[in-house]
Write an enzyme that holds these catalytic residues in place. Structure first.
Site, short mmCIF file in Angstrom:
data_model
loop_
_atom_site.label_atom_id
_atom_site.label_comp_id
_atom_site.label_asym_id
_atom_site.label_seq_id
_atom_site.Cartn_x
_atom_site.Cartn_y
_atom_site.Cartn_z
N GLU A 1 -3.95 18.53 7.00
CA GLU A 1 -2.83 17.60 6.93
C GLU A 1 -1.81 18.10 5.90
O GLU A 1 -2.09 18.96 5.08
CB GLU A 1 -3.31 16.20 6.51
CG GLU A 1 -4.27 15.55 7.50
CD GLU A 1 -4.64 14.13 7.11
OE1 GLU A 1 -4.48 13.24 7.96
OE2 GLU A 1 -5.08 13.91 5.96
N SER B 1 3.77 10.90 7.90
CA SER B 1 4.29 11.79 6.87
C SER B 1 5.32 12.78 7.40
O SER B 1 5.33 13.12 8.59
CB SER B 1 3.14 12.56 6.21
OG SER B 1 2.32 11.68 5.48
N TRP C 1 -9.54 9.34 0.84
CA TRP C 1 -9.73 8.50 2.02
C TRP C 1 -11.15 7.95 2.15
O TRP C 1 -11.38 7.00 2.89
CB TRP C 1 -9.36 9.27 3.28
CG TRP C 1 -7.88 9.31 3.53
CD1 TRP C 1 -7.08 10.41 3.58
CD2 TRP C 1 -7.02 8.20 3.77
NE1 TRP C 1 -5.77 10.06 3.82
CE2 TRP C 1 -5.71 8.71 3.95
CE3 TRP C 1 -7.21 6.82 3.84
CZ2 TRP C 1 -4.61 7.88 4.20
CZ3 TRP C 1 -6.11 6.00 4.10
CH2 TRP C 1 -4.84 6.54 4.27
N TRP D 1 0.84 -1.20 0.00
CA TRP D 1 0.00 0.00 0.00
C TRP D 1 0.87 1.25 0.00
O TRP D 1 1.92 1.27 0.62
CB TRP D 1 -0.87 -0.02 1.26
CG TRP D 1 -1.44 1.30 1.69
CD1 TRP D 1 -0.81 2.27 2.41
CD2 TRP D 1 -2.74 1.79 1.42
NE1 TRP D 1 -1.64 3.35 2.61
CE2 TRP D 1 -2.84 3.07 2.00
CE3 TRP D 1 -3.85 1.27 0.74
CZ2 TRP D 1 -4.01 3.84 1.94
CZ3 TRP D 1 -5.01 2.04 0.68
CH2 TRP D 1 -5.07 3.29 1.27
N ASN E 1 0.30 5.75 0.37
CA ASN E 1 -0.49 6.97 0.32
C ASN E 1 0.46 8.17 0.26
O ASN E 1 1.26 8.26 -0.67
CB ASN E 1 -1.55 7.05 1.43
CG ASN E 1 -1.05 6.92 2.85
OD1 ASN E 1 -0.70 5.82 3.28
ND2 ASN E 1 -1.04 8.01 3.60
N ASP E 2 0.42 9.11 1.16
CA ASP E 2 1.07 10.42 1.00
C ASP E 2 2.53 10.35 0.53
O ASP E 2 3.33 9.57 1.07
CB ASP E 2 1.09 11.17 2.34
CG ASP E 2 -0.26 11.28 2.98
OD1 ASP E 2 -1.26 10.87 2.37
OD2 ASP E 2 -0.32 11.76 4.12
N GLN F 1 4.28 7.14 2.29
CA GLN F 1 3.64 6.29 3.27
C GLN F 1 3.43 4.91 2.65
O GLN F 1 2.86 4.77 1.56
CB GLN F 1 2.31 6.90 3.68
CG GLN F 1 2.43 8.18 4.50
CD GLN F 1 2.93 7.87 5.90
OE1 GLN F 1 2.17 7.50 6.78
NE2 GLN F 1 4.22 8.02 6.10
N ARG G 1 1.03 16.84 13.26
CA ARG G 1 1.70 15.92 12.33
C ARG G 1 2.13 16.59 11.01
O ARG G 1 1.78 17.70 10.70
CB ARG G 1 0.80 14.74 12.03
CG ARG G 1 -0.58 15.03 11.45
CD ARG G 1 -1.26 13.69 11.20
NE ARG G 1 -2.59 13.78 10.66
CZ ARG G 1 -3.70 13.55 11.36
NH1 ARG G 1 -3.62 13.27 12.65
NH2 ARG G 1 -4.89 13.61 10.78
N ASP G 2 2.91 15.78 10.27
CA ASP G 2 3.30 16.04 8.88
C ASP G 2 4.25 17.23 8.74
O ASP G 2 3.97 18.18 7.99
CB ASP G 2 2.07 16.24 7.99
CG ASP G 2 1.02 15.16 8.15
OD1 ASP G 2 1.39 14.06 8.59
OD2 ASP G 2 -0.15 15.41 7.85
#
Length: 472
Positions: free
Chosen positions: A192, A76, A279, A14, A16-17, A33, A140-141
């Site tokens: 985010e 992230s 998402w 998988w 993602n970001d 990610q 975060r991030d």
């Protein structure tokens, strides 16, 4: 599901970001990610996957860069070149430093790692975490960059529905500074993946403004917006009223886009890439061995438009290396009674088309068609609206179907669209890059294309088609 031809996907697992985008030692690095164990993905299994490229088009997947530890999983973040060894990690030479969120169910903290071999292996800082905020549930991030005007590092991190800035002389010790976001832009979901950078204005390259990218994930799904303003090293100030929302991409499937750090000054581009998903349905989409893809890389600039200063996105020039032999078609008029079916072979295409209205109410093209199904790329001349309709291109997934729209005023009665069609996606660049619309579609077995016009006639005044290959 067929693998896309010119969008990055993982070999397995998988994604993602996009994370840690940085250029160093003649390599573009794409961290992301990654769940290497499953194509479904999970917050407690997140790693940083890694791929490298010399041209942003052909990617070589590398071993996993960062794995979970006692502080939590790896969420992230970003990476920079510490050119002058302010961190003290590199013995006076230049090296790469990554800042990233570590997640546990009860907290999120910011950690640091560094690489002494040009980004191919990483050493976690022994005194992690470097920033904590136990009072926050969303923290975060981190995106980090060197702010030359104040001669120090700056980090921006999300704190709910706003962002907070930190400053540091050495990437290890951080001091909280200003905040931005309360009451600004889209407030329906959690903010985010922030990014903040200066951009020149196309009509006056000596002038520049700062652009703040934000991804918002809320009840209506995953979306992106941007702010234009000024940054003094501690505080961002928007040029627009607080209620202004400037969409980064009008489609439903461009999220968490951030930009590369340390692109050479001779290049003079600000380059971005996003996660091509949402998402609301990401984990339910087709895929068993792998799941997830990135958008095409895009070059960013600012330009004056009739509505004000706007972000301009263009596909990177390097994508032209994927083009096969060009097909140029003569102008033709399409009526409701007589559609056109040109010989557009291939499931991966770049289509550049100019539509000119005669008296049509709507016109466009249907792609991935067979006898009964397809996705529509259309333009409504009455409402001046560009759209993708993918209701026929629907896997059995909630929230996926429906029409995605973008306002688009014609120029002298015409609209020009640059369309990137891959095995499971459509990306449209319009209005010289001021309008972008990205959407997943799942009709990969079919490769037919037809043009249509409703309520009157439309002239296809220009049409170029390029097959796009898997390798340049």
């Amino acid at each position: 599901m067929d693998r896309p031809q010119f969008h990055f996907t993982p070999n397995r697992g998988w994604i993602n970001d996009p994370n840690g985008l940085v250029y160093f030692a003649n390599e573009y690095h794409l961290f992301y990610q990654h769940d290497p164990y499953s194509a479904v993905g999970g917050g407690d299994r997140m790693h940083w996957g890694h791929a490298t490229s010399h041209n942003l088009v052909d990617w070589q997947e590398q071993p996993v860069a960062l794995a979970p530890d006692d502080l939590g999983t790896i969420w992230s973040g970003s990476a920079v070149v510490d050119w002058h060894d302010t961190s003290g990690f590199f013995g006076g030479k230049a090296g790469l430093v990554a800042c990233y969120t570590q997640w546990q169910p009860a907290r999120q903290v910011q950690s640091l790692a560094y690489s002494t071999d040009n980004g191919h292996t990483w050493i976690k800082y022994a005194e992690n975490p470097i920033i904590t905020a136990p009072e926050l549930t969303v923290f975060r991030d981190p995106k980090v960059w060197w702010h030359a005007s104040t001669d120090r590092w700056v980090l921006v991190v999300t704190i709910g529905q706003s962002v907070r800035f930190y400053t540091s002389p050495n990437l290890r010790e951080w001091q909280a500074a200003g905040e931005f976001g309360t009451g600004h832009g889209a407030q329906a979901g959690v903010w985010e993946c922030p990014d903040l950078f200066p951009l020149s204005i196309a009509s006056n390259e000596a002038a520049e403004r700062w652009v703040l990218l934000i991804s918002t994930n809320g009840p209506t799904g995953s979306q992106m917006e941007y702010f234009i303003g000024d940054f003094d090293g501690e505080q961002f100030t928007s040029d627009y009223p607080a209620a202004t929302v400037l969409p980064f991409d009008y489609g439903r499937d461009c999220y968490a886009a951030v930009t590369w750090s340390d692109i050479p000054a001779t290049d003079r581009r600000r380059l971005a890439i996003g996660w091509m998903n949402n998402w609301q349905y990401a984990r339910a989409l087709p895929g068993d061995q792998w799941r997830g893809a990135m958008t095409i890389p895009r070059s960013l600039q600012l330009a004056e438009r009739p509505t004000g200063l706007r972000l301009i996105q263009q596909p990177i020039a390097e994508l032209a290396a994927r083009r096969g032999i060009a097909h140029h078609y003569p102008a033709r008029t399409i009526t409701p009674e007589a559609t056109a079916e040109p010989d557009l072979d291939g499931k991966a295409l770049e289509i550049v088309i100019t539509l000119t209205t005669n008296d049509a109410a709507e016109s466009g093209l249907r792609v991935r068609t067979d006898a009964t199904r397809g996705a529509t790329i259309g333009y409504d001349w009455t409402t001046e609206c560009l759209f993708i309709e993918r209701s026929e291109a629907v896997p059995p997934v909630a929230n996926f179907a429906g029409r995605q729209e973008a306002p688009l005023a014609p120029t002298n009665g015409s609209v020009t669209l640059q369309i990137f069609l891959d095995y499971s996606s459509i990306e449209i660049i319009a209005d010289a890059g001021a309008v972008v619309l990205s959407a997943l579609v799942f009709l990969a077995p079919h490769d037919g294309t037809t043009f249509y016009s409703k309520g009157g006639a439309t002239t296809i005044s220009a049409l170029e088609v390029y097959p796009l290959t898997a390798e340049s």
